[in-house]
Design an enzyme around this catalytic site. Structure first.
Site, PDB file in Angstrom:
ATOM      1  N   LYS A   1      -3.708   4.352 -28.252  1.00 15.50           N
ATOM      2  CA  LYS A   1      -2.687   5.420 -27.955  1.00 15.50           C
ATOM      3  C   LYS A   1      -1.108   5.082 -27.990  1.00 15.50           C
ATOM      4  O   LYS A   1      -0.382   5.625 -28.462  1.00 15.50           O
ATOM      5  CB  LYS A   1      -2.856   5.399 -26.248  1.00 15.50           C
ATOM      6  CG  LYS A   1      -1.421   5.966 -25.601  1.00 15.50           C
ATOM      7  CD  LYS A   1      -1.693   6.321 -24.065  1.00 15.50           C
ATOM      8  CE  LYS A   1      -1.366   5.071 -23.180  1.00 15.50           C
ATOM      9  NZ  LYS A   1       0.318   5.021 -22.918  1.00 15.50           N
ATOM     10  N   ASN A   2      -0.705   3.692 -27.892  1.00 10.08           N
ATOM     11  CA  ASN A   2       0.491   3.156 -28.026  1.00 10.08           C
ATOM     12  C   ASN A   2       1.117   3.037 -29.311  1.00 10.08           C
ATOM     13  O   ASN A   2       2.130   2.773 -29.483  1.00 10.08           O
ATOM     14  CB  ASN A   2       0.603   1.817 -27.205  1.00 10.08           C
ATOM     15  CG  ASN A   2       0.688   2.243 -25.431  1.00 10.08           C
ATOM     16  OD1 ASN A   2       0.586   3.167 -25.291  1.00 10.08           O
ATOM     17  ND2 ASN A   2       0.488   0.876 -24.751  1.00 10.08           N
TER      18      ASN A   2
ATOM     19  N   ARG B   1      -4.731   9.794 -19.281  1.00  7.52           N
ATOM     20  CA  ARG B   1      -3.529   9.675 -19.899  1.00  7.52           C
ATOM     21  C   ARG B   1      -3.870   8.736 -21.004  1.00  7.52           C
ATOM     22  O   ARG B   1      -3.009   8.809 -22.101  1.00  7.52           O
ATOM     23  CB  ARG B   1      -2.334   9.196 -19.240  1.00  7.52           C
ATOM     24  CG  ARG B   1      -1.582  10.022 -18.384  1.00  7.52           C
ATOM     25  CD  ARG B   1      -0.401   9.695 -17.906  1.00  7.52           C
ATOM     26  NE  ARG B   1       0.403   8.594 -18.732  1.00  7.52           N
ATOM     27  CZ  ARG B   1       0.694   7.509 -18.500  1.00  7.52           C
ATOM     28  NH1 ARG B   1       0.705   7.095 -17.083  1.00  7.52           N
ATOM     29  NH2 ARG B   1       1.443   6.904 -19.360  1.00  7.52           N
TER      30      ARG B   1
ATOM     31  N   ASP C   1      -0.377  -4.815 -19.633  1.00  7.37           N
ATOM     32  CA  ASP C   1      -1.321  -3.658 -19.680  1.00  7.37           C
ATOM     33  C   ASP C   1      -2.768  -4.232 -19.184  1.00  7.37           C
ATOM     34  O   ASP C   1      -3.499  -3.042 -19.228  1.00  7.37           O
ATOM     35  CB  ASP C   1      -1.420  -2.824 -21.015  1.00  7.37           C
ATOM     36  CG  ASP C   1      -0.256  -1.770 -20.921  1.00  7.37           C
ATOM     37  OD1 ASP C   1       0.649  -1.808 -20.023  1.00  7.37           O
ATOM     38  OD2 ASP C   1      -0.094  -1.440 -22.244  1.00  7.37           O
TER      39      ASP C   1
ATOM     40  N   ARG D   1      12.341   1.835 -15.252  1.00  6.57           N
ATOM     41  CA  ARG D   1      12.072   1.569 -16.496  1.00  6.57           C
ATOM     42  C   ARG D   1      13.377   2.290 -17.479  1.00  6.57           C
ATOM     43  O   ARG D   1      13.315   3.397 -17.820  1.00  6.57           O
ATOM     44  CB  ARG D   1      10.834   2.413 -17.095  1.00  6.57           C
ATOM     45  CG  ARG D   1       9.711   1.519 -16.526  1.00  6.57           C
ATOM     46  CD  ARG D   1       8.417   2.052 -16.874  1.00  6.57           C
ATOM     47  NE  ARG D   1       8.144   1.667 -18.279  1.00  6.57           N
ATOM     48  CZ  ARG D   1       6.955   1.812 -18.869  1.00  6.57           C
ATOM     49  NH1 ARG D   1       5.995   2.529 -18.185  1.00  6.57           N
ATOM     50  NH2 ARG D   1       6.500   1.593 -19.967  1.00  6.57           N
TER      51      ARG D   1
ATOM     52  N   CYS E   1       9.976   5.365 -12.874  1.00 10.36           N
ATOM     53  CA  CYS E   1       8.720   5.277 -12.850  1.00 10.36           C
ATOM     54  C   CYS E   1       7.806   4.345 -11.970  1.00 10.36           C
ATOM     55  O   CYS E   1       8.452   3.447 -11.548  1.00 10.36           O
ATOM     56  CB  CYS E   1       8.371   4.570 -14.190  1.00 10.36           C
ATOM     57  SG  CYS E   1       6.699   4.152 -14.791  1.00 10.36           S
TER      58      CYS E   1
HETATM   59  C1  UD1 Z   1       5.355  -0.308 -23.942  1.00  9.17           C
HETATM   60  C2  UD1 Z   1       3.834   0.198 -23.638  1.00  9.17           C
HETATM   61  C3  UD1 Z   1       3.161  -0.182 -22.100  1.00  9.17           C
HETATM   62  C4  UD1 Z   1       3.451  -1.778 -22.203  1.00  9.17           C
HETATM   63  C5  UD1 Z   1       4.731  -2.101 -22.567  1.00  9.17           C
HETATM   64  C6  UD1 Z   1       4.933  -3.631 -22.256  1.00  9.17           C
HETATM   65  C7  UD1 Z   1       3.823   2.219 -24.924  1.00  9.17           C
HETATM   66  C8  UD1 Z   1       3.813   3.831 -25.150  1.00  9.17           C
HETATM   67  N1  UD1 Z   1       3.940   1.877 -23.849  1.00  9.17           N
HETATM   68  O1  UD1 Z   1       6.038   0.501 -23.029  1.00  9.17           O
HETATM   69  O2  UD1 Z   1       2.114   0.351 -22.197  1.00  9.17           O
HETATM   70  O3  UD1 Z   1       3.122  -1.934 -20.694  1.00  9.17           O
HETATM   71  O4  UD1 Z   1       5.270  -1.591 -23.603  1.00  9.17           O
HETATM   72  O5  UD1 Z   1       4.198  -4.290 -23.173  1.00  9.17           O
HETATM   73  O6  UD1 Z   1       3.819   1.802 -26.061  1.00  9.17           O
HETATM   74  N2  UD1 Z   1      13.544  -2.758 -20.612  1.00  9.17           N
HETATM   75  C9  UD1 Z   1      14.776  -2.657 -20.468  1.00  9.17           C
HETATM   76  N3  UD1 Z   1      15.505  -1.594 -21.095  1.00  9.17           N
HETATM   77  C10 UD1 Z   1      15.299  -0.915 -21.969  1.00  9.17           C
HETATM   78  C11 UD1 Z   1      13.553  -0.796 -22.383  1.00  9.17           C
HETATM   79  C12 UD1 Z   1      12.813  -1.763 -21.608  1.00  9.17           C
HETATM   80  O7  UD1 Z   1      15.259  -3.533 -19.714  1.00  9.17           O
HETATM   81  O8  UD1 Z   1      15.685   0.085 -22.685  1.00  9.17           O
HETATM   82  C13 UD1 Z   1      12.350  -3.533 -20.073  1.00  9.17           C
HETATM   83  C14 UD1 Z   1      11.610  -2.586 -19.118  1.00  9.17           C
HETATM   84  O9  UD1 Z   1      11.870  -2.328 -17.817  1.00  9.17           O
HETATM   85  C15 UD1 Z   1      10.391  -3.912 -18.791  1.00  9.17           C
HETATM   86  C16 UD1 Z   1      10.354  -4.632 -20.395  1.00  9.17           C
HETATM   87  O10 UD1 Z   1      11.964  -4.349 -20.524  1.00  9.17           O
HETATM   88  O11 UD1 Z   1      10.635  -4.767 -17.886  1.00  9.17           O
HETATM   89  C17 UD1 Z   1       9.373  -4.469 -21.352  1.00  9.17           C
HETATM   90  O12 UD1 Z   1       9.579  -3.036 -21.560  1.00  9.17           O
HETATM   91  P1  UD1 Z   1       9.247  -2.272 -23.055  1.00  9.17           P
HETATM   92  O13 UD1 Z   1       8.682  -2.932 -24.074  1.00  9.17           O
HETATM   93  O14 UD1 Z   1      10.196  -1.315 -23.262  1.00  9.17           O
HETATM   94  O15 UD1 Z   1       8.132  -1.176 -22.345  1.00  9.17           O
HETATM   95  P2  UD1 Z   1       7.804   0.167 -23.102  1.00  9.17           P
HETATM   96  O16 UD1 Z   1       7.968   0.025 -24.632  1.00  9.17           O
HETATM   97  O17 UD1 Z   1       8.424   1.330 -22.446  1.00  9.17           O
END
Ligand code: UD1
Length: 419
Positions: free
Chosen positions: A22-23, A398, A306, A120, A115
């Site tokens: 999915k990701n 999902r 995850d 997030r 979220c």
């Molecule tokens: C992706 C995955 C999710 C997984 C996560 C971490 C998808 C669709 N989802 O989510 O299943 O749990 O990676 O492996 O691929 N953060 C910030 N600022 C930002 C972005 C992120 O502070 O602009 C923080 C987040 O709050 C979190 C950390 O960075 O604490 C990691 O998040 P991130 O890797 O961005 O998660 P996603 O890419 O949204």
């Protein structure tokens, strides 16, 4: 709303085929917007998050055709505003920002709301776009990013909680069409980022270093159509491994990439479960006496956040005292109160769960408000006494393709009750 009834106490055995990731699929589908030419993506899982992404892509003006696991997208001309009604349903919608900005030099997407797995933000995505010479503006709940020209530069994407997976993909998708060379420092190294980079490369992008913390992208003028097969879902695979650890005799996963699961396999081995891997297969052999674990979630190649909830379910009934520390999403413990309703002995201290294993959980009506937490409750139900009623099943749908049917194929007794 549908619910799932898990009748506990049935042993799992046999084999199960793992779906496409999915990701990986979500940003790869978004990346097809970078070209006017048709792209064909295989092994796309049949999940509600994927449906939302395809709805957004088609709303943006692309022709989308889908036949079983294959999706053909042709985005000859596109709009740059993603619709709120669909975007609000899925945070990963933000990953259309990068391709739209790359191709059209502007994009507008609703800001993802709060979220359940914690705040997030997308500040790092925006910081990356800014480094490429794009500005952004927040208006009426939307974020608009725009640039007269995207210019390559050095971008540090490491946040205070580590790298960002979708942020790395998003900035990479904008940078492939920027003028000059971009260097993403502090990049996420997840296999899904590598899969996206491989697809972009097939489209004509010039990318080096994907899978490390430093990705170098040499911008090109335009990209062309490409065909790609999405990698197997390592989190679905990990979830079935834990299901096998909880309730299995011997369970084989097929169409899996064992090297993507090293941290999960190591943890299970450390707990005493034996695993064997072959080409595209991974087998977990039943185990009499499991040992407790001290786990910490980390960015790849560390133990994935995850898989944290599923491990809490397993450790709830593993004799001895285990700890699970969450460093990626420190508030991601919604499953704990529900597992406690099933009799688990878990205390939270900050972002660490302290789990004292008990012999057997007992079935109960439970509800989780996040994808992996819901999966953890289904797993907990597999060996619980009586029936576990998991509500709000849409969370599981999902991210897991027919989890009930796949587990039943291994010998579980799970019913889906339609609302
Ligand atoms: C992706 C995955 C999710 C997984 C996560 C971490 C998808 C669709 N989802 O989510 O299943 O749990 O990676 O492996 O691929 N953060 C910030 N600022 C930002 C972005 C992120 O502070 O602009 C923080 C987040 O709050 C979190 C950390 O960075 O604490 C990691 O998040 P991130 O890797 O961005 O998660 P996603 O890419 O949204």
């Amino acid at each position: 709303m549908d619910k799932i009834l898990v009748h506990g106490g049935h042993t799992l055995t046999g084999s199960v085929k793992i779906s496409g990731s999915k990701n990986s699929a979500l940003p790869i589908l978004a990346a097809t917007l970078l070209t006017k030419e048709p792209c064909v993506i295989h092994h796309v899982p049949d999940l509600s998050d994927i449906h939302y992404m395809l709805q957004i892509i088609s709303h943006l003006g692309a022709q989308v055709e889908r036949a079983s696991g294959t999706v053909r997208i042709e985005a000859e001309s596109i709009k740059t505003v993603a619709p709120y009604e669909i975007v609000r349903k899925m945070r990963a919608s933000v990953c259309v920002l990068g391709p739209l900005l790359g191709r059209e030099k502007e994009a507008t997407v609703s800001l993802p709301g709060g979220c359940v797995i914690g705040d997030r933000p997308i500040d790092l995505h925006l910081k990356g776009f800014e480094a490429l010479n794009a500005a952004h503006r927040v208006e009426q709940g939307n974020v608009k990013v725009f640039a007269s020209e995207l210019r390559g530069s050095v971008i540090n994407l490491r946040g205070k909680l580590g790298p960002t997976v979708l942020g790395t993909g998003n900035v990479m998708m904008a940078a492939v069409l920027a003028t000059g060379t971009s260097v993403i420092e502090g990049a996420a190294a997840e296999p899904e980022v590598v899969d996206l980079a491989n697809f972009l490369t097939k489209m004509g992008a010039k990318i080096e270093g994907a899978g490390t913390s430093r990705i170098i992208i040499e911008g090109v003028k335009e990209l062309h159509g490409a065909e790609h097969e999405v990698i197997p879902d390592r989190i679905e695979a990990g979830t079935f491994l834990v299901a096998a650890a909880i309730a299995g005799k011997e369970v084989q996963l097929k169409r899996v990439e064992p090297t993507h699961l090293t941290a999960v396999i190591d943890a299970l081995n450390q707990s005493g479960y034996r695993t064997t891997s072959g080409v595209g297969t991974l087998t977990l052999h039943g185990n009499g006496q499991a040992k407790p674990l001290q786990l910490t979630t980390e960015p790849y190649p560390g133990f994935p956040t995850d898989m944290q909830a599923q491990m809490c379910a397993l450790l709830s009934r593993t004799a001895g005292s285990s700890t699970v520390m969450e460093t990626v999403f420190p508030q991601r413990f919604m499953h704990v109160s529900e597992l406690k309703r099933m009799g688990a002995d878990i205390e939270l201290e900050g972002s660490t769960a302290i789990i004292k294993g008990i012999n057997r959980l007992s079935g109960a009506p439970v509800m989780a408000s996040d994808l992996r937490a819901s999966a953890a409750l289904v797993l907990a139900g597999l060996q619980a006494e009586g029936v576990t009623e998991v509500n709000r099943v849409y969370h599981i749908d999902r991210g897991y393709e027919s989890i009930d049917e796949k587990l039943n194929g291994l010998g579980a007794q799970i019913e889906r009750v339609k609302a």
